[in-house]
Design an enzyme around this catalytic site. Structure first.
Site, mmCIF file in Angstrom:
data_model
loop_
_atom_site.group_PDB
_atom_site.id
_atom_site.type_symbol
_atom_site.label_atom_id
_atom_site.label_comp_id
_atom_site.label_asym_id
_atom_site.label_seq_id
_atom_site.Cartn_x
_atom_site.Cartn_y
_atom_site.Cartn_z
ATOM 1 N N PHE A 1 21.976 46.733 72.124
ATOM 2 C CA PHE A 1 20.565 46.403 71.914
ATOM 3 C C PHE A 1 19.661 47.296 72.755
ATOM 4 O O PHE A 1 20.043 47.710 73.857
ATOM 5 C CB PHE A 1 20.301 44.940 72.300
ATOM 6 C CG PHE A 1 21.163 43.988 71.524
ATOM 7 C CD1 PHE A 1 20.772 43.555 70.255
ATOM 8 C CD2 PHE A 1 22.378 43.563 72.026
ATOM 9 C CE1 PHE A 1 21.589 42.700 69.515
ATOM 10 C CE2 PHE A 1 23.203 42.708 71.295
ATOM 11 C CZ PHE A 1 22.802 42.273 70.039
ATOM 12 N N MET B 1 26.727 54.790 79.957
ATOM 13 C CA MET B 1 25.886 53.673 79.516
ATOM 14 C C MET B 1 25.355 52.934 80.751
ATOM 15 O O MET B 1 26.126 52.509 81.603
ATOM 16 C CB MET B 1 26.683 52.687 78.657
ATOM 17 C CG MET B 1 27.035 53.185 77.258
ATOM 18 S SD MET B 1 25.635 53.789 76.287
ATOM 19 C CE MET B 1 24.579 52.336 76.205
ATOM 20 N N GLY C 1 14.620 54.443 74.616
ATOM 21 C CA GLY C 1 14.223 53.803 73.367
ATOM 22 C C GLY C 1 12.914 53.067 73.534
ATOM 23 O O GLY C 1 11.854 53.543 73.142
ATOM 24 N N HIS D 1 18.131 60.796 69.406
ATOM 25 C CA HIS D 1 19.321 59.958 69.637
ATOM 26 C C HIS D 1 19.379 58.862 68.569
ATOM 27 O O HIS D 1 18.440 58.084 68.408
ATOM 28 C CB HIS D 1 19.209 59.350 71.037
ATOM 29 C CG HIS D 1 20.392 58.558 71.483
ATOM 30 N ND1 HIS D 1 21.484 59.121 72.103
ATOM 31 C CD2 HIS D 1 20.643 57.226 71.424
ATOM 32 C CE1 HIS D 1 22.368 58.174 72.408
ATOM 33 N NE2 HIS D 1 21.879 57.006 72.001
ATOM 34 N N SER E 1 15.528 57.366 71.509
ATOM 35 C CA SER E 1 16.437 56.587 70.659
ATOM 36 C C SER E 1 15.612 55.872 69.607
ATOM 37 O O SER E 1 14.750 55.048 69.944
ATOM 38 C CB SER E 1 17.194 55.559 71.503
ATOM 39 O OG SER E 1 17.660 54.526 70.656
ATOM 40 N N MET F 1 25.831 51.437 65.037
ATOM 41 C CA MET F 1 26.546 50.221 65.468
ATOM 42 C C MET F 1 27.162 49.526 64.256
ATOM 43 O O MET F 1 26.529 49.454 63.197
ATOM 44 C CB MET F 1 25.583 49.255 66.156
ATOM 45 C CG MET F 1 24.830 49.869 67.323
ATOM 46 S SD MET F 1 23.863 48.625 68.194
ATOM 47 C CE MET F 1 22.869 49.650 69.282
ATOM 48 N N HIS G 1 25.301 58.540 68.479
ATOM 49 C CA HIS G 1 26.043 57.735 69.461
ATOM 50 C C HIS G 1 26.786 56.664 68.669
ATOM 51 O O HIS G 1 26.178 55.696 68.201
ATOM 52 C CB HIS G 1 25.023 57.146 70.453
ATOM 53 C CG HIS G 1 25.603 56.176 71.426
ATOM 54 N ND1 HIS G 1 24.806 55.357 72.210
ATOM 55 C CD2 HIS G 1 26.878 55.875 71.765
ATOM 56 C CE1 HIS G 1 25.577 54.604 72.970
ATOM 57 N NE2 HIS G 1 26.834 54.888 72.715
ATOM 58 N N ASP H 1 21.997 56.466 79.115
ATOM 59 C CA ASP H 1 21.417 55.704 78.008
ATOM 60 C C ASP H 1 21.342 54.223 78.372
ATOM 61 O O ASP H 1 22.364 53.586 78.638
ATOM 62 C CB ASP H 1 22.334 55.911 76.784
ATOM 63 C CG ASP H 1 21.842 55.211 75.527
ATOM 64 O OD1 ASP H 1 20.720 54.684 75.525
ATOM 65 O OD2 ASP H 1 22.601 55.221 74.540
ATOM 66 N N MET I 1 28.788 53.631 68.230
ATOM 67 C CA MET I 1 29.265 52.381 68.835
ATOM 68 C C MET I 1 30.014 51.634 67.747
ATOM 69 O O MET I 1 29.558 50.602 67.230
ATOM 70 C CB MET I 1 28.070 51.578 69.376
ATOM 71 C CG MET I 1 27.510 52.177 70.657
ATOM 72 S SD MET I 1 25.820 51.642 70.976
ATOM 73 C CE MET I 1 24.942 52.816 69.965
ATOM 74 N N ASP J 1 21.531 55.613 67.240
ATOM 75 C CA ASP J 1 22.537 54.618 67.617
ATOM 76 C C ASP J 1 23.192 54.026 66.382
ATOM 77 O O ASP J 1 22.544 53.350 65.585
ATOM 78 C CB ASP J 1 21.870 53.508 68.440
ATOM 79 C CG ASP J 1 21.450 54.011 69.802
ATOM 80 O OD1 ASP J 1 22.326 54.499 70.539
ATOM 81 O OD2 ASP J 1 20.243 53.952 70.114
HETATM 82 C C1 DX5 Z 1 21.968 50.659 73.409
HETATM 83 C C2 DX5 Z 1 21.670 52.013 72.803
HETATM 84 C C3 DX5 Z 1 20.523 52.715 73.398
HETATM 85 C C4 DX5 Z 1 19.209 51.986 73.281
HETATM 86 C C5 DX5 Z 1 18.385 52.373 74.448
HETATM 87 O O1 DX5 Z 1 23.150 50.188 72.886
HETATM 88 O O2 DX5 Z 1 22.806 52.859 72.928
HETATM 89 O O3 DX5 Z 1 20.416 54.054 72.900
HETATM 90 O O4 DX5 Z 1 18.501 52.285 72.120
HETATM 91 O O5 DX5 Z 1 17.221 51.600 74.420
HETATM 92 P P1 DX5 Z 1 16.420 51.297 75.754
HETATM 93 O O6 DX5 Z 1 15.938 52.648 76.253
HETATM 94 O O7 DX5 Z 1 15.331 50.411 75.293
HETATM 95 O O8 DX5 Z 1 17.375 50.660 76.693
HETATM 96 ZN ZN ZN Z 2 22.550 55.054 72.459
#
Ligand code: DX5
Ligand code: ZN
Length: 224
Positions: free
Chosen positions: A146, A140, A200, A36, A11, A40, A69, A178, A71, A38
């Protein structure tokens, strides 16, 4: 469950955005198989990240398939545009979409894999209809918003129950996980039935991202 393909999907949320190209080259060398991204909106989740122009640039900069992804609220308004921008996988949250069937169908007809995402407190039963319209389910294992949060342990059993539900229905839906994945828990989630593993901070939050991807992959070898 042997014979499975495990995808490691870094990510970019935890990457250094000022040198994103180099960061991606490092995870490619390490053996990442999906990228990946994200997305948001500051409304569905309390954070704002990147959108269509970034996906478009990334799609030109990497051969890895991009997994967007979303969000965001009302993802149906934008899902197809992410496919047009170059995403090969697009996922939307059940909690964000009152017209999930239509959104998933629009992703597929635009030519990408359609994913459906559930938050930690959303039961797998909420997927009973949507499963037939999705190529993968994203579980999730943190509350979205975050990077760098702690893995929610009950997610392992959730993945296990979802795997049984999918097998019971004789579907070939893949499970993605994730949030908070690291060297300590990756083997456990893969054993439970997850096949697309997002990470991530465990990849971009360490000095050597290439080695981090390789290490995560090695931790899963007994399950492939
Ligand atoms: C959180 C994201 C994840 C995030 C994962 O809302 O959807 O993809 O980047 O990061 P880590 O692996 O640090 O939890
Ligand atoms: Zn994600």
């Amino acid at each position: 469950m042997n014979g499975r393909t495990i995808d490691i999907a870094p990510s970019i949320l935890s990457a250094d955005f000022s040198r994103l190209g180099e960061e991606i080259e490092a995870v490619e060398r390490g053996g990442a198989t999906i990228l990946h991204v994200d997305v948001m909106d500051g409304h569905f989740v309390p954070n704002i990240t990147v959108g269509l122009p970034v996906v478009k640039s990334l799609a030109q900069a990497t051969k890895l398939p991009i997994d967007a992804h979303l969000m965001i609220s009302e993802p149906g308004r934008y899902a197809e545009q992410f496919v047009d921008a170059g995403a090969k996988m697009v996922s939307v949250h059940v909690e964000a979409d009152a017209h999930l069937h239509r959104t998933l169908a629009s992703i597929r007809s635009a030519g990408a894999q359609a994913g459906v995402v559930i938050n930690p407190a959303t039961p797998i039963e909420s997927l009973s209809e949507a499963l037939s319209f999705a190529d993968y389910v994203l579980v999730m294992s943190v509350n979205p918003g975050f990077g760098g949060q702690r893995f929610i342990g009950t997610s392992v059993d959730k993945v296990r129950r979802l795997r049984l539900m999918i097998e019971g229905r004789k579907l070939d839906t893949r499970i993605e996980i994730d949030g908070g994945i690291d060297l300590e828990n990756i083997a456990t989630v893969v054993a439970a039935g997850a096949e697309i593993i997002v990470a991530g901070s465990a990849i971009f939050g360490v000095d050597d991202s290439e080695a981090a991807v390789r290490g995560l992959r090695e931790a899963t070898v007994q399950w492939v």
